[in-house]
Design a protein around this motif. Structure first.
Motif, PDB file in Angstrom:
ATOM      1  N   LEU A  39       5.852  15.520 -12.017  1.00 31.67           N
ATOM      2  CA  LEU A  39       5.019  15.883 -13.151  1.00 31.67           C
ATOM      3  C   LEU A  39       4.534  14.571 -13.736  1.00 31.67           C
ATOM      4  O   LEU A  39       5.302  13.671 -13.994  1.00 31.67           O
ATOM      5  N   GLY A  40       3.242  14.467 -13.941  1.00 33.69           N
ATOM      6  CA  GLY A  40       2.691  13.219 -14.434  1.00 33.69           C
ATOM      7  C   GLY A  40       2.116  12.415 -13.299  1.00 33.69           C
ATOM      8  O   GLY A  40       2.173  12.804 -12.141  1.00 33.69           O
ATOM      9  N   SER A  41       1.548  11.302 -13.619  1.00 36.59           N
ATOM     10  CA  SER A  41       0.846  10.489 -12.645  1.00 36.59           C
ATOM     11  C   SER A  41       1.707   9.352 -12.118  1.00 36.59           C
ATOM     12  O   SER A  41       2.100   8.464 -12.859  1.00 36.59           O
ATOM     13  N   THR A  42       1.954   9.384 -10.830  1.00 32.96           N
ATOM     14  CA  THR A  42       2.696   8.299 -10.186  1.00 32.96           C
ATOM     15  C   THR A  42       1.930   6.991 -10.332  1.00 32.96           C
ATOM     16  O   THR A  42       2.505   5.952 -10.659  1.00 32.96           O
ATOM     17  N   ALA A  43       0.620   7.047 -10.113  1.00 33.41           N
ATOM     18  CA  ALA A  43      -0.202   5.835 -10.220  1.00 33.41           C
ATOM     19  C   ALA A  43      -0.103   5.233 -11.616  1.00 33.41           C
ATOM     20  O   ALA A  43       0.018   4.016 -11.773  1.00 33.41           O
ATOM     21  N   VAL A  85      -1.380  -1.296  -4.074  1.00 28.24           N
ATOM     22  CA  VAL A  85      -2.522  -0.398  -3.933  1.00 28.24           C
ATOM     23  C   VAL A  85      -1.980   1.026  -3.899  1.00 28.24           C
ATOM     24  O   VAL A  85      -1.103   1.345  -3.093  1.00 28.24           O
ATOM     25  N   VAL A  86      -2.510   1.862  -4.781  1.00 30.47           N
ATOM     26  CA  VAL A  86      -2.036   3.239  -4.877  1.00 30.47           C
ATOM     27  C   VAL A  86      -3.232   4.146  -5.157  1.00 30.47           C
ATOM     28  O   VAL A  86      -4.192   3.742  -5.811  1.00 30.47           O
ATOM     29  N   ALA A  87      -3.184   5.349  -4.627  1.00 36.43           N
ATOM     30  CA  ALA A  87      -4.250   6.320  -4.870  1.00 36.43           C
ATOM     31  C   ALA A  87      -3.966   7.098  -6.141  1.00 36.43           C
ATOM     32  O   ALA A  87      -2.818   7.354  -6.488  1.00 36.43           O
ATOM     33  N   SER A  88      -5.014   7.475  -6.803  1.00 30.80           N
ATOM     34  CA  SER A  88      -4.905   8.331  -7.973  1.00 30.80           C
ATOM     35  C   SER A  88      -5.375   9.717  -7.574  1.00 30.80           C
ATOM     36  O   SER A  88      -6.374   9.867  -6.895  1.00 30.80           O
ATOM     37  N   GLY A  89      -4.642  10.724  -7.974  1.00 30.96           N
ATOM     38  CA  GLY A  89      -5.055  12.084  -7.689  1.00 30.96           C
ATOM     39  C   GLY A  89      -4.791  12.540  -6.279  1.00 30.96           C
ATOM     40  O   GLY A  89      -5.496  13.379  -5.751  1.00 30.96           O
ATOM     41  N   GLY A  90      -3.743  12.019  -5.656  1.00 34.38           N
ATOM     42  CA  GLY A  90      -3.386  12.455  -4.316  1.00 34.38           C
ATOM     43  C   GLY A  90      -2.856  13.875  -4.323  1.00 34.38           C
ATOM     44  O   GLY A  90      -2.530  14.432  -5.360  1.00 34.38           O
ATOM     45  N   VAL A  96       0.878  -1.171   0.000  1.00 34.08           N
ATOM     46  CA  VAL A  96       0.000   0.000   0.000  1.00 34.08           C
ATOM     47  C   VAL A  96       0.910   1.215   0.000  1.00 34.08           C
ATOM     48  O   VAL A  96       1.675   1.430   0.937  1.00 34.08           O
ATOM     49  N   ALA A  97       0.843   1.986  -1.068  1.00 31.56           N
ATOM     50  CA  ALA A  97       1.690   3.176  -1.188  1.00 31.56           C
ATOM     51  C   ALA A  97       0.976   4.370  -0.568  1.00 31.56           C
ATOM     52  O   ALA A  97      -0.226   4.542  -0.746  1.00 31.56           O
ATOM     53  N   LEU A 100      -4.019  -1.951  -7.927  1.00 30.63           N
ATOM     54  CA  LEU A 100      -5.331  -1.375  -7.641  1.00 30.63           C
ATOM     55  C   LEU A 100      -5.140   0.128  -7.527  1.00 30.63           C
ATOM     56  O   LEU A 100      -4.424   0.600  -6.643  1.00 30.63           O
ATOM     57  N   VAL A 101      -5.739   0.870  -8.453  1.00 30.31           N
ATOM     58  CA  VAL A 101      -5.664   2.327  -8.407  1.00 30.31           C
ATOM     59  C   VAL A 101      -6.980   2.811  -7.827  1.00 30.31           C
ATOM     60  O   VAL A 101      -8.039   2.628  -8.413  1.00 30.31           O
ATOM     61  N   SER A 102      -6.891   3.403  -6.662  1.00 33.10           N
ATOM     62  CA  SER A 102      -8.068   3.900  -5.967  1.00 33.10           C
ATOM     63  C   SER A 102      -8.294   5.352  -6.351  1.00 33.10           C
ATOM     64  O   SER A 102      -7.436   6.203  -6.117  1.00 33.10           O
ATOM     65  N   ARG A 103      -9.447   5.614  -6.930  1.00 33.98           N
ATOM     66  CA  ARG A 103      -9.774   6.971  -7.351  1.00 33.98           C
ATOM     67  C   ARG A 103     -10.490   7.685  -6.218  1.00 33.98           C
ATOM     68  O   ARG A 103     -11.203   7.076  -5.444  1.00 33.98           O
ATOM     69  N   PRO A 104     -10.354   9.011  -6.149  1.00 29.85           N
ATOM     70  CA  PRO A 104     -11.067   9.760  -5.118  1.00 29.85           C
ATOM     71  C   PRO A 104     -12.579   9.595  -5.276  1.00 29.85           C
ATOM     72  O   PRO A 104     -13.085   9.483  -6.385  1.00 29.85           O
TER      73      PRO A 104
END
Length: 159
Positions: free
Chosen positions: A124-128, A110-115, A5-6, A140-144
C-alpha cells in the motif's frame, strides 16, 4: 558510477531500464545492479509480467519469477558496456532497495513509478516514493509513458 535498477516484474520497470540507457554514458557507468525483491509474507506471487514462461505445474516460485524478471531486464543492457549484476532480495521492496543502495554504495537508483508489480499488488503506497525519501543517493523515478503525447491531445482538441 554504480547504478541500481529496481524491477518489480512490471513493463514499467523494463521501460525504466531503457530510460537509463537513453541518457547515461555507458563509459561512466561501471556497474548496473538489477535488484528484484520478493516479499516472504506476500499473499500473491512476485507479479512478473515480463515473461510468460511457466513451469510444468504452471506455478513458479516467487524467487523463480523474480529471477526471470531480472534476466529480461539484464538483457536490455546486453552489449551496452557496463558490468551487469542481478540480485534477488527478500523483504520490503522499498527497504531492501534502499539497503542495497547503501551496501553497494550506489551512485543512482532507477525505479519505475506506477508499476503493476509489487507496488500495486502487495504494497500500500508508493514504493518509488519511499525509495526517493530514503535512498542515500539520487533516484531516477521513471514514469509511464502517456498513451497520447501533448501534441496529439492538442491536435485532437482542435481537430
Amino acid at each position: 558510477m554504480r547504478v541500481i535498477v529496481a524491477t518489480d516484474g512490471s513493463k514499467q520497470s523494463l521501460a525504466a531500464a531503457r530510460q537509463l540507457m537513453a541518457f547515461a554514458d555507458p563509459q561512466k557507468v561501471t556497474e548496473v545492479v538489477i535488484v528484484a525483491v520478493v516479499s516472504p509474507r506476500a499473499a500473491v506471487p512476485f507479479a512478473n509480467e515480463l515473461t510468460r514462461s511457466r513451469g510444468s505445474s504452471g506455478d513458479l516460485s516467487f524467487r523463480e519469477e523474480a529471477n526471470n524478471a531480472l534476466a529480461v531486464v539484464a538483457d536490455v543492457f546486453d552489449g551496452w558496456g557496463p558490468k551487469v549484476t542481478k540480485k534477488v532480495r527478500s523483504g520490503s521492496p522499498a527497504a531492501e532497495i534502499v539497503k542495497a543502495a547503501e551496501q553497494l554504495e550506489a551512485d543512482l537508483v532507477v525505479v519505475a513509478s506506477g508499476g503493476k508489480g509489487l507496488s500495486e499488488t502487495i504494497l500500500l503506497g508508493s514504493t518509488a516514493q519511499r525509495i526517493q525519501h530514503s535512498a542515500p543517493c539520487p533516484v531516477l523515478v521513471s514514469r509511464p509513458t502517456p498513451r497520447t503525447t501533448p501534441a496529439r491531445r492538442r491536435a485532437a482538441a482542435t481537430g
